[in-house]
Design a protein around this motif. Structure first.
Motif, PDB file in Angstrom:
ATOM      1  N   VAL A 145       0.831  -1.383  -0.091  1.00 15.41           N
ATOM      2  CA  VAL A 145       0.411   0.196   0.286  1.00 15.41           C
ATOM      3  C   VAL A 145       0.738   1.614   0.265  1.00 15.41           C
ATOM      4  CG1 VAL A 145      -1.760   1.090   1.586  1.00 15.41           C
ATOM      5  CG2 VAL A 145      -1.667  -1.213   1.321  1.00 15.41           C
ATOM      6  N   ARG A 146       1.887   0.897   0.614  1.00 13.72           N
ATOM      7  CA  ARG A 146       2.948   2.397   0.833  1.00 13.72           C
ATOM      8  C   ARG A 146       3.345   2.661  -0.582  1.00 13.72           C
ATOM      9  NH1 ARG A 146       8.141   2.583   4.914  1.00 13.72           N
ATOM     10  NH2 ARG A 146       8.663   4.975   5.058  1.00 13.72           N
ATOM     11  N   ARG A 147       3.713   1.870  -1.073  1.00 13.55           N
ATOM     12  CA  ARG A 147       4.634   1.723  -2.990  1.00 13.55           C
ATOM     13  C   ARG A 147       3.597   2.243  -3.360  1.00 13.55           C
ATOM     14  NH1 ARG A 147       9.094   0.498  -3.313  1.00 13.55           N
ATOM     15  NH2 ARG A 147      10.689  -0.452  -2.286  1.00 13.55           N
ATOM     16  N   ALA A 148       2.211   1.885  -3.490  1.00 11.20           N
ATOM     17  CA  ALA A 148       1.107   2.372  -4.544  1.00 11.20           C
ATOM     18  C   ALA A 148       0.342   3.894  -4.362  1.00 11.20           C
ATOM     19  CB  ALA A 148      -0.773   1.831  -3.617  1.00 11.20           C
ATOM     20  N   VAL A 149       0.569   3.946  -2.631  1.00  9.08           N
ATOM     21  CA  VAL A 149       0.534   5.677  -2.831  1.00  9.08           C
ATOM     22  C   VAL A 149       1.428   6.710  -2.710  1.00  9.08           C
ATOM     23  CG1 VAL A 149      -0.341   7.615  -0.604  1.00  9.08           C
ATOM     24  CG2 VAL A 149      -1.644   5.004  -1.038  1.00  9.08           C
ATOM     25  N   LEU A 150       2.343   6.034  -2.389  1.00  5.89           N
ATOM     26  CA  LEU A 150       3.728   7.142  -2.715  1.00  5.89           C
ATOM     27  C   LEU A 150       4.747   6.996  -3.911  1.00  5.89           C
ATOM     28  CD1 LEU A 150       4.482   6.716   1.603  1.00  5.89           C
ATOM     29  CD2 LEU A 150       3.701   8.406   0.610  1.00  5.89           C
ATOM     30  N   ASP A 164     -12.427   4.146   0.169  1.00  8.50           N
ATOM     31  CA  ASP A 164     -10.927   3.804  -0.309  1.00  8.50           C
ATOM     32  C   ASP A 164      -9.972   4.558  -0.767  1.00  8.50           C
ATOM     33  OD1 ASP A 164     -11.841   6.009  -1.919  1.00  8.50           O
ATOM     34  OD2 ASP A 164     -13.566   6.028  -3.172  1.00  8.50           O
ATOM     35  N   ARG A 165      -9.431   4.178  -1.993  1.00  4.47           N
ATOM     36  CA  ARG A 165      -7.739   4.976  -1.200  1.00  4.47           C
ATOM     37  C   ARG A 165      -7.687   6.623  -1.890  1.00  4.47           C
ATOM     38  NH1 ARG A 165      -3.454   1.298  -3.321  1.00  4.47           N
ATOM     39  NH2 ARG A 165      -3.991  -0.655  -1.596  1.00  4.47           N
ATOM     40  N   ARG A 166      -8.877   6.796  -2.898  1.00  5.78           N
ATOM     41  CA  ARG A 166      -8.366   8.312  -2.503  1.00  5.78           C
ATOM     42  C   ARG A 166      -9.176   8.970  -1.729  1.00  5.78           C
ATOM     43  NH1 ARG A 166     -11.756  10.333  -4.920  1.00  5.78           N
ATOM     44  NH2 ARG A 166     -11.219  12.493  -5.859  1.00  5.78           N
ATOM     45  N   ARG A 197      -0.397  11.620  -7.807  1.00  4.26           N
ATOM     46  CA  ARG A 197      -0.171  11.498  -8.666  1.00  4.26           C
ATOM     47  C   ARG A 197      -0.705  10.144  -8.781  1.00  4.26           C
ATOM     48  NH1 ARG A 197       5.406  14.222 -10.816  1.00  4.26           N
ATOM     49  NH2 ARG A 197       3.724  15.725 -12.489  1.00  4.26           N
ATOM     50  N   GLN A 198      -0.714   9.343  -7.604  1.00  2.00           N
ATOM     51  CA  GLN A 198      -0.469   7.888  -7.613  1.00  2.00           C
ATOM     52  C   GLN A 198      -2.324   7.333  -7.043  1.00  2.00           C
ATOM     53  OE1 GLN A 198       2.967   8.416  -8.233  1.00  2.00           O
ATOM     54  NE2 GLN A 198       2.748   8.639  -5.684  1.00  2.00           N
ATOM     55  N   THR A 199      -2.665   8.812  -6.845  1.00  2.00           N
ATOM     56  CA  THR A 199      -3.883   8.747  -6.234  1.00  2.00           C
ATOM     57  C   THR A 199      -5.296   9.104  -6.668  1.00  2.00           C
ATOM     58  OG1 THR A 199      -4.223  10.485  -4.628  1.00  2.00           O
ATOM     59  CG2 THR A 199      -3.356   7.829  -3.345  1.00  2.00           C
ATOM     60  N   GLY A 200      -4.612   9.881  -7.392  1.00  2.00           N
ATOM     61  CA  GLY A 200      -6.559  10.675  -8.097  1.00  2.00           C
ATOM     62  C   GLY A 200      -6.709  11.469  -7.575  1.00  2.00           C
ATOM     63  N   VAL A 201      -6.028  12.589  -5.892  1.00  2.00           N
ATOM     64  CA  VAL A 201      -6.425  13.039  -5.822  1.00  2.00           C
ATOM     65  C   VAL A 201      -6.717  14.216  -6.629  1.00  2.00           C
ATOM     66  CG1 VAL A 201      -6.672  14.952  -3.509  1.00  2.00           C
ATOM     67  CG2 VAL A 201      -6.597  12.045  -3.656  1.00  2.00           C
ATOM     68  N   THR A 202      -7.811  15.133  -7.035  1.00  2.00           N
ATOM     69  CA  THR A 202      -7.377  16.597  -7.842  1.00  2.00           C
ATOM     70  C   THR A 202      -6.886  17.529  -6.975  1.00  2.00           C
ATOM     71  OG1 THR A 202      -9.167  17.314  -7.475  1.00  2.00           O
ATOM     72  CG2 THR A 202      -9.147  15.435  -9.579  1.00  2.00           C
TER      73      THR A 202
END
Length: 127
Positions: A12-17, A55-57, A84-89
């Protein structure tokens, strides 16, 4: 269980950061902070970020808002770059910071807006 929780947390850490950030961070681990780094990987990333329900976002937007409200500028900037990884605008961050102004105070939001403008401008310059 701990090894499984650590592995989930690292995923998860790698997916987010992002891999590059996590690789840099793990290369800096020393005997002094190894236990702490393992703790946050297991418990923050593995136990909390990997929980179902949000969800992760949404989790990322909550984290960004909390870092801004608590004045944790370095972590706030790091999580802005991770959008950039999570899609938060940027617009979602702006709206979250408006809530920070009301619920945590204008000075906290003012600092967060300043940091966000700088980080987002830097991100626009990067591929």
């Amino acid at each position: 269980m701990d090894d499984e929780l650590y592995a989930r947390g690292m995923k998860v850490r790698r997916a987010v950061l992002g891999d590059a950030h996590v690789d840099r961070a793990t290369q800096k681990i020393t005997d002094f902070d190894r236990d702490f780094q393992e703790h946050i990987t297991r418990h923050a990333w593995g136990a909390i970020w990997d929980r179902p329900g949000l969800d992760r976002r949404v989790k990322h937007l909550i984290t960004i808002t909390l870092m801004a409200a608590l004045g944790h500028e370095e972590e706030f900037a790091m999580h802005l770059r991770a959008t950039r990884q999570t899609g938060v605008t940027a617009d979602e961050v702006k709206e979250a910071l408006m809530h920070v102004a009301v619920y945590a105070g204008v000075p906290m939001a003012n600092s967060a807006f300043r940091i966000a403008k700088t980080v987002f401008a830097e991100m626009e310059q990067q591929p």
